[in-house]
Design a protein around this motif. Structure first.
Motif, PDB file in Angstrom:
ATOM      1  N   SER A   1       5.655  -6.946  -3.986  1.00 44.59           N
ATOM      2  CA  SER A   1       4.222  -6.717  -4.184  1.00 44.59           C
ATOM      3  C   SER A   1       3.938  -5.215  -4.248  1.00 44.59           C
ATOM      4  N   GLN A   2       2.713  -4.875  -4.613  1.00 44.03           N
ATOM      5  CA  GLN A   2       2.376  -3.456  -4.772  1.00 44.03           C
ATOM      6  C   GLN A   2       2.412  -2.728  -3.423  1.00 44.03           C
ATOM      7  N   PRO A   3       3.029  -1.557  -3.416  1.00 50.02           N
ATOM      8  CA  PRO A   3       3.057  -0.796  -2.163  1.00 50.02           C
ATOM      9  C   PRO A   3       1.669  -0.264  -1.812  1.00 50.02           C
ATOM     10  N   LEU A   4       1.365  -0.300  -0.512  1.00 55.22           N
ATOM     11  CA  LEU A   4       0.102   0.211   0.004  1.00 55.22           C
ATOM     12  C   LEU A   4       0.408   1.286   1.036  1.00 55.22           C
ATOM     13  N   LEU A   5      -0.547   2.171   1.248  1.00 52.17           N
ATOM     14  CA  LEU A   5      -0.360   3.254   2.210  1.00 52.17           C
ATOM     15  C   LEU A   5      -1.576   3.344   3.120  1.00 52.17           C
ATOM     16  N   LEU A   6      -1.320   3.386   4.419  1.00 50.68           N
ATOM     17  CA  LEU A   6      -2.375   3.693   5.386  1.00 50.68           C
ATOM     18  C   LEU A   6      -2.210   5.148   5.794  1.00 50.68           C
ATOM     19  N   ALA A   7      -3.314   5.893   5.743  1.00 48.11           N
ATOM     20  CA  ALA A   7      -3.266   7.311   6.111  1.00 48.11           C
ATOM     21  C   ALA A   7      -4.355   7.603   7.128  1.00 48.11           C
ATOM     22  N   GLY A   8      -3.966   8.284   8.204  1.00 49.96           N
ATOM     23  CA  GLY A   8      -4.933   8.737   9.206  1.00 49.96           C
ATOM     24  C   GLY A   8      -5.239  10.199   8.955  1.00 49.96           C
ATOM     25  N   TYR A   9      -6.520  10.554   9.001  1.00 52.84           N
ATOM     26  CA  TYR A   9      -6.946  11.909   8.624  1.00 52.84           C
ATOM     27  C   TYR A   9      -7.548  12.679   9.798  1.00 52.84           C
TER      28      TYR A   9
END
Length: 328
Positions: free
Chosen positions: A173-181
Motif C-alpha cells: 500500500s502507499q507509504p504514509l509518514l507521521l511527522a511531529g513538528y
C-alpha cells in the motif's frame, strides 16, 4: 501491594559519551549472536555483543559528531546511521568490515531522527528533515533517488520537523509518514502524493518523539510537557486526540511501542524509564537506574518472547538493559 521495579539485567559501560540512539538486531538464526547498536555523542557507533556484554566493534564515520539514529537495513550487516555532521551513512559490516559504503548529505542541522521503511525486497524509503526549515525529504535506498519533498502550506508555521515515522497500512500500500513538528502538531502525509492528509495540534511544545501502531490506527507522542497524548486515525485518515495521560515529571525524549503492541516505554528527562500498558495506558513500572536524562529506549526483536529485552541509553554514558514482562 505492587511489586518493586526490577534492577537492570545488565549494564553496558565504556562509550565515554552520552548515548543518543539504540537499535537491536536479535532476530537472526543460530549461530547469529544478538547485538545492540548504540550511537554516542562523540560520533562512535558501538556494536555490543549481548552474550559477552562487551563491544565487538566501534565504528567511526561521522567525524566525531553526535550520532542520533542507527537502524539495520534488512540484516545486521547492513547499517544506516545519521549524525550531526548532516550525513546519513550506509555501512557494510559483513565479514568484519567496518566501512561506510555510501552517504547522503541532508543539510539538516537539527536533531530529527530519520525514519526507515521497507517498500519492496531490497528497496527502502528514508524520510529525513531537509535543508528547508520546515521540509521533510523522502529518498529511496539504495539508489538515493528523491521521492518527494514534503512542504507545509504557505503560512502554516509548523516550525522544524522534530520526529518522523514512516509506515504502511499493508504490504504494497502507499507509504504514509507521521511527522511531529516544533509547534506541537502531528501531521499525516501521503508520501506518494506529497501532500498532507491531516494535522492535529497535540502539544503546546515541540513534539520530541512519537510512535504509531498501524494495526490499531493509534499513536502516542511526548514533548517537554508533563503529558503523553494518544491520538487515533479514523477511516477518513483524520487524526483526533484519543486520550491524555498526565505525567509526574515533565520531559519525554523518546517513546517506543513494543513490537507485540502490548506495552510501551518512555525515556524521561527525570532520569527514569516508564512502562505502560498500550491498550489503556495503564502505568506498569518506573525503572529508576540512571543518574541523568534518558535519551532513548528500544525493545529487542528476539524471536522468542521470553528473551525480549528493553534497552535505555542515557546522558550518564550508560546503557541499562532490562527484562520487562517478556511473556505478557
Amino acid at each position: 501491594m505492587a511489586l518493586p521495579p526490577p534492577d537492570p539485567q545488565f549494564v553496558l559501560r565504556g562509550t565515554s559519551a552520552a548515548i543518543h540512539t539504540l537499535h537491536f538486531s536479535c532476530g537472526g538464526q543460530e549461530p547469529d549472536i544478538p547485538v545492540l547498536f548504540s550511537g554516542s555523542e562523540n560520533g562512535f557507533i558501538h556494536v555490543w555483543n549481548l552474550k559477552t556484554h562487551r563491544v565487538d566493534t566501534a565504528l567511526d564515520g561521522h567525524g566525531r559528531k553526535s550520532v542520533y539514529c542507527v537502524e539495520t537495513v534488512g540484516g545486521k550487516d547492513r547499517l544506516l546511521s545519521q549524525g550531526r555532521d548532516q550525513r546519513i551513512c550506509l555501512w557494510d559490516l559483513a565479514e568484519g568490515r567496518t566501512s561506510v559504503t555510501d552517504s547522503v548529505f541532508t543539510e539538516h542541522v537539527g536533531f530529527c531522527r530519520c525514519s526507515l521503511g521497507k517498500v519492496a525486497q531490497g528497496r527502502w524509503l528514508v524520510a529525513t528533515a531537509a535543508k528547508g526549515l520546515e521540509e521533510v525529504q523522502v529518498l529511496e535506498l539504495p539508489s538515493k533517488t528523491s521521492v518527494c519533498t514534503l512542504k507545509p502550506e504557505v503560512g502554516a508555521k509548523l516550525g522544524m520537523p522534530m520526529c518522523l515515522k514512516l509506515w504502511q497500512l499493508s504490504c504494497g500500500s502507499q507509504p504514509l509518514l507521521l511527522a511531529g513538528y516544533e509547534d506541537g502538531s502531528v501531521v499525516l502525509w501521503n508520501v506518494t502524493m506529497g501532500k498532507a492528509l491531516s494535522q492535529l495540534v497535540c502539544h503546546q511544545e515541540p513534539v520530541m518523539s512519537l510512535d504509531f501502531d498501524s494495526e490499531k490506527a493509534k499513536g502516542i507522542s511526548g514533548s517537554s510537557e508533563k503529558v503523553l497524548r494518544i491520538w487515533s486515525l479514523n477511516e477518513q485518515q483524520n487524526l483526533q486526540v484519543y486520550k491524555t495521560h498526565e505525567l509526574v515529571n515533565a520531559g519525554i525524549s523518546d517513546i517506543t511501542i513494543r513490537p507485540d503492541k502490548k506495552i510501551l516505554a518512555t525515556a524521561g528527562w527525570d532520569h527514569r524509564i516508564r512502562i505502560f500498558g498500550w491498550k489503556k495506558l495503564k502505568p506498569l513500572a518506573v525503572l529508576d537506574y540512571h543518574t541523568a536524562t534518558v535519551h532513548c529506549v528500544s525493545f529487542s526483536d528476539h524471536r522468542n518472547p521470553c528473551e525480549r529485552l528493553l534497552a535505555a541509553g542515557s546522558k550518564d554514558h550508560r546503557i541499562s538493559v532490562w527484562s520487562i514482562y517478556p511473556q505478557t
